[in-house]
Design an enzyme around this catalytic site. Structure first.
Site, short mmCIF file in Angstrom:
data_model
loop_
_atom_site.label_atom_id
_atom_site.label_comp_id
_atom_site.label_asym_id
_atom_site.label_seq_id
_atom_site.Cartn_x
_atom_site.Cartn_y
_atom_site.Cartn_z
N HIS A 127 -1.52 -17.50 11.01
CA HIS A 127 -2.09 -17.97 9.74
C HIS A 127 -3.59 -18.18 9.86
O HIS A 127 -4.37 -17.79 8.96
CB HIS A 127 -1.41 -19.28 9.31
CG HIS A 127 -0.05 -19.09 8.72
ND1 HIS A 127 1.04 -18.73 9.48
CD2 HIS A 127 0.40 -19.22 7.45
CE1 HIS A 127 2.11 -18.64 8.70
NE2 HIS A 127 1.75 -18.93 7.46
N HIS A 170 1.93 -25.42 15.32
CA HIS A 170 1.00 -24.96 16.34
C HIS A 170 0.32 -26.14 17.02
O HIS A 170 0.21 -27.23 16.45
CB HIS A 170 -0.07 -24.05 15.75
CG HIS A 170 0.42 -22.68 15.38
ND1 HIS A 170 0.72 -21.72 16.32
CD2 HIS A 170 0.67 -22.12 14.17
CE1 HIS A 170 1.14 -20.62 15.70
NE2 HIS A 170 1.12 -20.84 14.40
#
Length: 415
Positions: free
Chosen positions: A150, A201
């Protein structure tokens, strides 16, 4: 003219030979395992050491932030871009749509290759709280962590969009550049923070995504003009890109454990092939620089909405038909050529056959007399996953319809 075509054919051949050489050499020397053994332990320690920071960030959790960062992640995801790109093509901004398609495919391929080479874990859940609000996020959570796709995609696409807008309005307009850069930085910062907040993440993944994204963006801004010129005006484009797409199905690392990353790569590889071949064939009719753009007198908003209403069902129908044809044609051709195949998703019969075959091993080596079967053995595979080919062809058909079939329908019905 002939020398130009000869030169183009020469470097195309060199690229294809280089990829084949890389596949063979990297497989023989086991580059993936060697690189993983060097990098994975260090990344794993960084991920583990970053858990306390994630937990501190998640202490401020509430329903509003959960919904905001989940929605923001969806807006900058690859499925969203995939759905958005047809609308961009049909709006008359063909050059922007082409470049964004190729850039997303490049980011997806390189980012997923790095993920699967390193095979670094995501933050452990628990103690980290992982929020997966959509099926796409659940699939993302099954991938490895480094780099953050992303973050990488947002850096590249927002950066390229800023470059495109700045070059369109003129670089002398400093205010647009300033506000555009500030907006792009804000979006990247929100995405990066949101990926940590959602537990998807760790900091090292975000930093890796930022660094790789900046490098890819810099490279793309250097070659994007030449790339577009090649797609729209050079010789042998369709044949070269078909061969390139086929080789890229093999030029992909084997992860430590299976993940959906290769499926994403296969799908966007097919999308790129469909876009490139379709644009190459119909550039002078539907994709040149003088085509009407949305909100212009030639393409008012009402006509553009009509295009969307006609185009979306058409491409979905083409995707369904492409998938059905591939499920029928590919097993038939594979059987005729003697290529051993398996299926884990699309063809239940092959899945059952593989289960039975694994339960009762026979001496099949005496039947392996064809060169294609020897190629299978060379690549250390007992069989090939036919799902890869089916997925590739259905998305190639979908993308081709976006830039060739659907614009032809628009022309026929005067939209």
């Amino acid at each position: 003219m002939e020398s130009s075509g000869s030169g183009s054919g020469t470097w195309q051949g060199l690229i294809l030979v280089g990829i084949v050489t890389w596949i063979c050499v990297s497989s023989y020397l086991n580059f993936t395992h060697k690189i993983r053994s060097l990098i994975q332990p260090w990344v794993g320690r960084q991920v583990l050491g970053g858990v306390p920071l994630i937990l501190r960030i998640q202490k401020c959790q509430n329903g509003v932030l959960d919904a905001f960062f989940s929605a923001l992640s969806c807006v900058v995801s690859v499925p969203f871009y995939t759905a958005f790109l047809p609308l961009l093509f049909w709006s008359g901004h063909g050059r922007l749509a082409r470049q964004m398609t190729l850039l997303i495919a490049f980011c997806d391929y390189l980012g997923n290759c790095i993920k699967d080479v390193i095979s670094a874990p995501r933050p452990s859940c628990p103690p980290v709280r992982r929020i997966t609000a959509t099926k796409d996020e659940e699939d993302n959570a099954m991938e490895y962590g480094l780099p953050s796709s992303h973050t990488l995609n947002t850096v590249c696409l927002s950066g390229y969009l800023l470059h495109y807008v700045s070059s369109s309005v003129g670089y002398e307009n400093v205010s647009i550049q300033y506000y555009g850069f500030a907006l792009a930085c804000l979006l990247v910062a929100l995405i990066a923070f949101g990926r940590i907040y959602l537990g998807m993440h760790s900091v090292v993944d975000i930093v890796g995504g930022l660094a790789i994204g900046v490098l890819i963006l810099g490279l793309w801004l250097t070659i994007n003009e030449q790339m577009d010129d090649f797609i729209t005006s050079k010789q042998n484009v369709s044949s070269f890109w078909t061969a390139l797409s086929f080789l890229l199905l093999f030029a992909y690392p084997t992860p430590e454990h299976p993940t959906p990353s290769y499926e994403y790569h296969t799908a966007f590889n097919g999308v790129t092939l469909g876009i490139v071949t379709g644009v190459q064939q119909t550039y002078s009719q539907f994709h040149h620089e003088a085509v009407p753009q949305v909100f212009s007198p030639e393409l008012p908003l009402a006509a553009y909405i009509g295009r969307v209403m006609v185009g979306i069902p058409t491409i979905l129908l083409v995707k369904f038909c492409s998938k059905s044809l591939a499920k029928w044609i590919l097993p038939t051709v594979s059987s005729a050529l003697g290529i051993p195949i398996r299926s884990s998703t699309y063809i239940p019969k092959l899945k059952l056959d593989n289960v039975h075959a694994n339960g009762k091993k026979t001496d099949e080596s005496k039947y392996s007399v064809g060169y294609l079967q020897r190629l299978c053995e060379f690549l250390c595979q007992d069989s090939f996953d036919i799902d890869t080919g089916i997925r590739f062809f259905q998305y190639a058909g979908l993308a081709w319809s976006v830039v060739d079939l659907v614009p032809s329908i628009f022309s026929y019905i005067n939209l």
